[in-house]
Design a protein around this motif. Structure first.
Motif, PDB file in Angstrom:
ATOM      1  N   GLN B  51     -78.585 -26.210 -32.229  1.00 15.52           N
ATOM      2  CA  GLN B  51     -77.749 -25.934 -33.399  1.00 15.52           C
ATOM      3  C   GLN B  51     -78.398 -24.926 -34.332  1.00 15.52           C
ATOM      4  O   GLN B  51     -77.723 -24.085 -34.912  1.00 15.52           O
ATOM      5  CB  GLN B  51     -77.466 -27.228 -34.186  1.00 15.52           C
ATOM      6  N   PHE B  52     -79.732 -25.029 -34.470  1.00 21.11           N
ATOM      7  CA  PHE B  52     -80.425 -24.120 -35.381  1.00 21.11           C
ATOM      8  C   PHE B  52     -80.243 -22.677 -34.933  1.00 21.11           C
ATOM      9  O   PHE B  52     -79.887 -21.805 -35.727  1.00 21.11           O
ATOM     10  CB  PHE B  52     -81.915 -24.487 -35.430  1.00 21.11           C
ATOM     11  N   ALA B  55     -76.707 -21.453 -35.678  1.00 20.73           N
ATOM     12  CA  ALA B  55     -76.467 -21.081 -37.079  1.00 20.73           C
ATOM     13  C   ALA B  55     -77.138 -19.758 -37.402  1.00 20.73           C
ATOM     14  O   ALA B  55     -76.558 -18.893 -38.066  1.00 20.73           O
ATOM     15  CB  ALA B  55     -76.984 -22.184 -38.008  1.00 20.73           C
ATOM     16  N   ILE B  56     -78.372 -19.591 -36.920  1.00 20.22           N
ATOM     17  CA  ILE B  56     -79.095 -18.346 -37.195  1.00 20.22           C
ATOM     18  C   ILE B  56     -78.390 -17.172 -36.522  1.00 20.22           C
ATOM     19  O   ILE B  56     -78.291 -16.083 -37.086  1.00 20.22           O
ATOM     20  CB  ILE B  56     -80.558 -18.478 -36.709  1.00 20.22           C
ATOM     21  N   VAL B  58     -75.181 -16.781 -35.968  1.00 19.18           N
ATOM     22  CA  VAL B  58     -74.028 -16.359 -36.771  1.00 19.18           C
ATOM     23  C   VAL B  58     -74.495 -15.693 -38.065  1.00 19.18           C
ATOM     24  O   VAL B  58     -73.983 -14.657 -38.472  1.00 19.18           O
ATOM     25  CB  VAL B  58     -73.109 -17.564 -37.079  1.00 19.18           C
ATOM     26  N   MET B  59     -75.505 -16.305 -38.694  1.00 19.72           N
ATOM     27  CA  MET B  59     -75.953 -15.823 -39.998  1.00 19.72           C
ATOM     28  C   MET B  59     -76.557 -14.429 -39.892  1.00 19.72           C
ATOM     29  O   MET B  59     -76.213 -13.541 -40.674  1.00 19.72           O
ATOM     30  CB  MET B  59     -76.990 -16.789 -40.560  1.00 19.72           C
ATOM     31  N   TYR B  61     -76.963 -12.235 -36.916  1.00 21.53           N
ATOM     32  CA  TYR B  61     -76.313 -11.199 -36.113  1.00 21.53           C
ATOM     33  C   TYR B  61     -74.893 -10.928 -36.593  1.00 21.53           C
ATOM     34  O   TYR B  61     -74.545  -9.806 -36.925  1.00 21.53           O
ATOM     35  CB  TYR B  61     -76.329 -11.588 -34.640  1.00 21.53           C
ATOM     36  N   ALA B  62     -74.061 -11.994 -36.628  1.00 20.10           N
ATOM     37  CA  ALA B  62     -72.669 -11.770 -37.016  1.00 20.10           C
ATOM     38  C   ALA B  62     -72.554 -11.480 -38.502  1.00 20.10           C
ATOM     39  O   ALA B  62     -71.760 -10.649 -38.924  1.00 20.10           O
ATOM     40  CB  ALA B  62     -71.825 -12.979 -36.642  1.00 20.10           C
ATOM     41  N   ASN B 134     -83.758 -30.528 -34.212  1.00 18.84           N
ATOM     42  CA  ASN B 134     -83.819 -29.182 -33.653  1.00 18.84           C
ATOM     43  C   ASN B 134     -84.608 -28.219 -34.532  1.00 18.84           C
ATOM     44  O   ASN B 134     -85.530 -27.531 -34.089  1.00 18.84           O
ATOM     45  CB  ASN B 134     -82.374 -28.719 -33.495  1.00 18.84           C
TER      46      ASN B 134
END
Lengths: 329, 175
Positions: B51-52, B55-56, B58-59, B61-62, B134
């Motif tokens: 999960q970590f 999130a990273i 999306v945060m 790269y996206a 995680n």
């Protein structure tokens, strides 16, 4: 099987209730903002529709739905339609991990007052809201309009810059509570609120949250006096309303995160937890409106200088101090 | 069952979007499809109990790097020919791309086949990860076992930042 089914139904009900209440709050937030600002400027604000204009949001909504929907010539059509959706959906999604109250039990079944408690809670919020910036950028670009593009460029630079200090300001709280889950963070504030332990962190969070939501005094993306209406100049009818909703949903999200991280979440004496949560959140939102009617807008170079040269180093310093104190104690 | 169904759906969306990135003629559309690719990859990470990382993904790269991509594309002020896609004159580009792409696929394929499918079960199974957490595990590994590569990467980034500042400064002085 039955367990899974009950879980599914419960989750759907929770999502329905939370999103329904959220949309209602958004609609009435616009009325509240107009009223509060009006009274601060010694005016009355909306008075005609219903008692003290209470039905104004419904009238506005109906008007926006029935207005003609204009897509400019030579605009990039698909992106133009997609942009308001990209702006709104992440803003509504972020509320999913925020706890509204303690676990309650109905018919012998315990129900958590949070849609889902993921163990990376705050990272989920930061990740989802960071996608919202595309609504602004793509909306500005696809309109095929100079003012829109300028607004979009400004806001993308602004939102990336302040996202950093927003994330860093929360790390102090995470270090103390030792968890990224918002439920755990509320639980670790049973004795005292984190705003007492992290005053600097809260200050940085408050400033960067206002910048992230593009609110005054950081409302450069839609600076009326220079950019007509910024990134949503060409938008009309319900698409315009979606951008508006996204802005207010973002205000609610950052207020809810502020309450959860710094003001003890739903904790409070006498009144039920959900009521405490709503009261604290309402005060945070009032602060936003208060700021708007008080301060003039930043200049663009001031905004960038402030974000990178002051806010970011101070946020890093806050982490350093928090770490030192935790090790020494 | 549900997980493998999700994997199939998200995997095919990822591949479709990745193909669209290459075949779209307008660079802005390519960038939008690249964002979608990143987000669907994040879902795949969640399915792998990371999960970590999701999130990273999306945060960073996206949410950050792709914003800069779009920023640059918008600032470049594309001409009509760029937007519709032009036949470029570099005749050696296509054959060399095919050859290099083939080599890359073979390399990744052999490495994956040798390590993932025939390796022994490691120390960190999904059960242990969910027990420790995680994020905590990633942090621990980064600051103990992989501390040297981690710090080297930060120095590399720092050098790149200084390089960028010097390049920008030079132009201002020349003007």
């Amino acid at each position: 099987m039955i367990e899974a089914l009950i879980f599914l139904v419960l989750t759907i009900i929770k999502i329905g209730v939370v999103v329904g209440v959220l949309l209602l709050i958004i609609a009435y937030l616009i009325w509240v903002e107009r009223k509060v600002i009006a009274h601060m400027q010694v005016r009355l604000g909306p008075m005609r529709v219903g008692w003290h204009g209470l039905l104004q949001p419904i009238a506005d909504g109906l008007k926006l739905i029935f207005k003609e929907d204009i897509i400019p010539a030579r605009a990039s059509k698909v992106v133009f339609v997609l942009a308001p959706v990209i702006a709104t959906v992440p803003a509504l999604m972020a509320i999913a991990v925020i706890p509204f109250g303690d676990t309650i039990s109905i018919f012998g079944k315990s129900i958590d007052m949070v849609i889902t408690d993921v163990n990376i809670g705050i990272l989920f919020i930061l990740a989802v809201t960071s996608v919202g910036v595309y609504g602004v950028i793509l909306g500005g670009w696809s309109s095929n309009n100079k003012y829109s593009l300028l607004g979009a460029l400004r806001s993308s630079a602004q939102m990336i810059s302040y996202e950093l200090s927003l994330g860093l300001s929360l790390i102090g709280v995470i270090m103390i509570s030792q968890s990224l889950s918002l439920v755990d963070i509320v639980d670790s504030q049973a004795k005292y609120w984190f705003v007492i332990l992290q005053p600097l962190g809260f200050l940085i969070y408050a400033i960067s949250a206002i910048a992230e939501t593009n609110r005054c005094p950081f409302d450069l993306p839609e600076a009326e006096t220079e950019l007509v209406a910024g990134f949503h100049t060409e938008y009309s009818s319900m698409k315009f309303a979606l951008f508006f909703m996204a802005e207010y949903a973002n205000i609610i999200t950052v207020s809810a995160v502020a309450v959860t991280f710094f003001f003890g979440g739903w904790r409070g004496p006498y009144l039920p937890p959900v009521v405490w949560f709503l009261i604290k959140m309402a005060l945070c939102i009032f602060f936003f409106i208060w700021l708007r009617s008080t301060y003039p807008r930043f200049r663009y170079d001031q905004l960038m200088k402030f974000g990178w040269k002051i806010l970011l180093p101070v946020a890093l310093l806050n982490i350093l101090i928090t770490g030192l104190v935790i090790i020494l104690l | 069952m549900l997980e493998s169904l999700l994997f199939l759906i998200m995997g095919s969306i990822t591949i479709a979007c990745a193909l669209c990135v290459v075949f779209q003629k307008n660079p802005i559309y390519s960038a939008i499809f690249l964002i979608q690719t990143m987000v669907s990859l994040a879902v795949l990470y969640v399915l792998l109990h990371a999960q970590f990382i999701a999130a990273i993904q999306v945060m960073i790269y996206a949410g950050a790097i792709m914003v800069l991509f779009i920023f640059v594309i918008m600032l470049l002020n594309l001409s009509k020919a760029d937007e519709e896609g032009e036949r470029d004159n570099l005749f050696f580009q296509k054959p060399s791309a095919i050859i290099l792409g083939f080599i890359l696929v073979v390399m990744i394929g052999t490495v994956t086949l040798k390590t993932v499918f025939q390796g022994v079960k490691g120390e960190y199974t999904p059960e242990t990860i969910s027990q420790i957490g995680n994020t905590q595990l990633v942090g621990k590994m980064l600051f103990t076992k992989y501390v040297f590569p981690f710090e080297i990467a930060s120095i590399l980034l720092f050098a790149a930042i200084i390089g960028a500042i010097i390049l920008a400064k030079k132009r201002i002085i020349e003007d």
